[in-house]
Design an enzyme around this catalytic site. Structure first.
Site, mmCIF file in Angstrom:
data_model
loop_
_atom_site.group_PDB
_atom_site.id
_atom_site.type_symbol
_atom_site.label_atom_id
_atom_site.label_comp_id
_atom_site.label_asym_id
_atom_site.label_seq_id
_atom_site.Cartn_x
_atom_site.Cartn_y
_atom_site.Cartn_z
ATOM 1 N N ALA A 63 -5.478 -1.694 15.805
ATOM 2 C CA ALA A 63 -4.275 -2.065 16.543
ATOM 3 C C ALA A 63 -4.728 -2.593 17.905
ATOM 4 O O ALA A 63 -5.882 -2.401 18.291
ATOM 5 C CB ALA A 63 -3.404 -0.827 16.727
ATOM 6 N N GLY A 102 -6.463 0.468 12.649
ATOM 7 C CA GLY A 102 -5.407 -0.271 11.973
ATOM 8 C C GLY A 102 -5.953 -1.326 11.021
ATOM 9 O O GLY A 102 -5.274 -1.724 10.071
ATOM 10 N N GLU A 105 -6.645 0.508 7.946
ATOM 11 C CA GLU A 105 -5.334 0.886 7.394
ATOM 12 C C GLU A 105 -4.673 -0.310 6.700
ATOM 13 O O GLU A 105 -4.024 -0.157 5.669
ATOM 14 C CB GLU A 105 -4.442 1.436 8.508
ATOM 15 N N GLU A 125 -9.844 6.208 15.761
ATOM 16 C CA GLU A 125 -8.754 6.506 16.693
ATOM 17 C C GLU A 125 -8.990 7.770 17.492
ATOM 18 O O GLU A 125 -8.581 7.879 18.653
ATOM 19 C CB GLU A 125 -7.428 6.627 15.929
#
Ligand code: 3H9
Length: 689
Positions: A63, A102, A105, A125
């Site tokens: 992200a 992310g 993911e 993370e």
């Protein structure tokens, strides 16, 4: 379609390419067109399969961290991944470089993942004080099982493609041409026909019977978390994946993520992420770096050996110089032994060990340093000795070679002046053990050339160090601030605190150990010699050293280490010594609370940090944080001393510094003008933003 997401066709396979340099983070300007592209491809009858790939050097690295703490703009990542799972045709992630956070993911939202053999995959993370909030804690265990997922998510350490394949995380490994390989794979899958099972429904590996083993692993982990919330939340979320239905586990993950992202710990860790990258930036982007291939290291003791290993680990050829054959053989044997320990722990292969040892050349002749591009001196910490070494280096080093000193305290300007080429001289202050510790203070002397500085900063990153450029002063940034802390720790002993009590306050704060445990570990003699050279004293430490008690290495210091143990046990003799010295000085012991210990040890450090900024020894407050977190174990969840000062409140700190200054008259309590100025203007720029 957009500057950041494009769609091309290769037969029946649609290729969605994300192009958001430098690391293809999933910023809002990527998410929006990505969602649109996927929705339209899902519904297009001519599209038989979809590949998600990335332009540039890497797959999606996560992200966009800069968006955290701001209102989320839709579509968020969860919406995209949920949407991906509604696609009936095969979806394939084509991974090269790093698939992180992310990014992984996103790949977990696809039916299949194929990766370049050099790729790494992970959910880091936790290092930002977060958990994977895009379904990673719930989907990853479906593929690799809960224990493997727990270890990947809690450590945050990425794994290589081969390991990912073995663990069931990816479906194939290939060499080069990621998109073409993925297109081939996707059309093959489309040819086989569906249905294709999304990862969320492949929960066969979530064996509930594993819960007991899982909880045991989590209990171990909680002991090591040192007050950090994220690792515990990560474990909780993986457990939810085992214990709750998929959608409920996702909701719980989202709630945990929301709590962490709004918390001070994650704010602190995100601050450090950017601070480390900022610290590695030096003026003059276009400066041509000097070429470094062979490195010389003078001194094969603990420090020199560790430095030599750090360079060999980075792939550099290293010439190690010692004064005698005997010292050289001892030093090289120690290097060999250290690598053997890594092999026995499984962190290094036999082959790699052989390869690294092959990079070393030992010598006792300065002439052998003539072909080195960089020479790092790690000899005894005494100006006369250093000057002699630099004089000899000046005579043998080739023109343009960089001459570095590993001094921890001494004046690099003076060392540079003992050569005819001060522009080539720089400080490289490694931290012990130098092959392990991340921090490198790079000391810019008055005449250090800009290209020398730029070369060393870049080199530091190549050997896995976190570089921070500092100016010349006694002890630079880290040790100078440490001195303020150390002297007050001793004063607290005389007034009634015990080493155990002070150390406990530190470990409760989140430090791996307190000042007395650290002194014992590093060797009390180091500080003692340094104090003697400067005409300073520390009553208790000096007495211990005079008695030959240097800490762990002599089995006795502030604590006892019996039979070679590394676990500190209380030392009754030290307690008696403290009482005697206090009586000698007429100090009546009193009860001292944790708050006082924090105020008198940590606040002066912040004050010293402000002076360091005033004097321009550090360029940014965040550089000081990077030094303390990477070199001295300042708790990452508090972001470093200067960031923490913002959390604690500058007004409060100044008030207490004033109080202690009034009470003790000690100079290091007197608030620095910059500290007052920042408190008044509300500017604690770049620190507590
Ligand atoms: C996440 O994904 C949360 C989700 O689970 C759930 C959400 C709901 N964002 O490190 P470098 C910048 S959390 C924004 O020097 P390298 C970096 O600041 C994220 N910016 O390169 C730097 O900028 P500048 C999980 C980012 O080659 C530039 O890119 N992912 C991001 O040495 C180059 O970076 C991670 O934690 C980002 N995600 O290393 C991975 N990443 O040039 C974080 C980098 O202005 N990233 N930047 O200073 C990394 O670990 C390294 O950057 C990487 C490349 C290994 C990828």
């Amino acid at each position: 379609m957009s500057n950041f997401v494009s769609v091309t066709r290769d037969g029946g396979v649609a290729v969605v390419t994300i192009d958001n340099p430098p690391v293809n983070a999933l910023s809002f300007h990527v998410r929006e067109p990505l969602m649109q592209a996927l929705v339209s491809l899902r519904d297009e009858p001519d599209v038989a399969a979809i590949v998600i790939a990335c332009a540039g050097r890497t797959f999606v690295a996560g992200a966009d961290i800069t968006e955290f703490g701001k209102p989320v703009q839709q579509p968020d990542l969860r919406a995209i991944f949920a949407m991906l799972e509604t696609i009936a045709k095969p979806t394939v992630a084509a991974i090269h470089g790093t698939a992180l956070g992310g990014g992984l993911e996103l790949a977990l939202g696809c039916h299949f993942r194929i990766a370049d053999s050099q790729a790494t995959l992970g959910l880091p993370e936790v290092k930002l004080g977060l958990l994977p909030g895009g379904g990673g804690t719930v989907r990853l265990p479906c593929l690799v099982g809960p224990l493997k997922a727990l270890s990947m998510i809690v450590s945050g350490t990425p794994i290589g493609a081969a390991e990912a394949l073995a663990a069931g995380l990816i479906d194939a490994v290939f060499d080069g041409a990621p998109t073409a390989q993925a297109v081939r794979f996707a059309s093959e899958m489309a040819g086989k026909g569906g249905p294709f099972t999304p990862v969320r429904d492949r929960d066969g590996r979530l064996d509930k019977a594993d819960l007991a083993a899982f909880d045991k692993a989590v209990a171990e982990l909680a002991k090591k978390a040192r007050g950090l919330e994220a690792p515990i939340a990560c474990a909780q979320s993986v457990r939810n994946a085992m214990a709750l239905p998929f959608e409920e586990a996702l909701v719980a993950e989202r709630e945990l993520f929301a709590k962490l992202v709004a918390g001070d710990q994650s704010r602190a860790q995100r601050h450090l992420f950017f601070a480390e990258r900022e610290a590695a930036k030096v003026a003059g982007k276009d400066i041509v770096r000097r070429k470094i291939a062979r490195v010389g290291v003078i001194g094969a003791g603990t420090m020199g050996g560790g430095i030599a290993m750090a360079f060999a680990n980075g792939g550099f050829s290293v010439t190690v110089l010692e004064a005698t054959q005997e010292a050289l053989q001892r030093g090289l044997a120690m290097i060999d032994k250290n690598y053997a320990v890594s092999v026995s722990r499984g962190s290094l292969s036999e082959d790699n060990k052989r390869q690294r040892l092959g990079l070393f050349k030992g010598s006792t002749a300065y002439d052998d340093l003539a072909d080195c591009d960089l020479i790092v001196e790690a000899v005894f910490e005494e100006m006369a000795v250093k000057k002699e070494v630099f004089g000899r280096l000046d005579a043998v080093a080739k023109p343009g070679a960089i001459l570095a000193t590993n001094t921890s305290y001494l004046d690099v300007n003076e060392i540079a002046a003992s050569t005819s080429r001060p522009q080539d001289v720089v400080g490289m202050h490694f931290f012990s053990p130098a092959n392990v510790m991340k921090l490198l203070e790079i000391v810019r002397a008055e005449k250090t050339a800009p290209d020398v500085l730029a070369t060393i900063v870049e080199l530091a990153r190549r050997i896995g160090k976190v570089p921070v450029v500092v100016g010349v002063c006694h002890g630079f940034v880290g040790n100078r601030m440490l001195a303020a802390r150390g002297s007050e720790s001793e004063a607290l002993l005389l007034e009634g605190a015990t080493p155990q009590q002070i150390d406990r306050v530190f470990t409760d704060f989140g430090w791996p150990m307190g000042p007395f445990q650290m002194g014992d570990l590093a060797g009390l003699d180091i500080g003692w010699r340094n104090r003697m050279a400067r005409g300073q004293t520390a009553m208790i430490s000096d007495t211990l050293c005079e008695q030959g008690h240097f800490g762990q290495k002599t089995g006795r210091g502030f604590y006892l280490y019996e039979n070679g143990s590394r676990t500190p046990a209380p030392n009754p003799e030290v307690e008696a010594l403290i009482r005697d010295k206090a009586a000698e000085k007429g100090i009546a012991p009193r009860a001292i609370g944790a708050d006082e210990i924090i105020e008198r040890t940590l606040y002066p450090m912040i004050n010293e940090g402000a002076k360091i900024l005033e004097e321009g020894i550090a360029a940014r407050a965040s550089d000081i944080d990077v030094v303390w977190v990477n070199g001295y174990g300042f708790p990452v969840g508090k972001g470093g001393p200067m960031f923490w000062a913002g959390l604690e409140g500058l007004d409060k700190i100044i008030g207490r510094l004033d109080h202690w200054h009034e009470r003790t008259g000690k100079d290091f309590f007197k608030p620095a003008p910059l500290l007052r100025q920042m408190a008044e203007t509300g500017a604690w720029e770049g620190v507590a933003s």
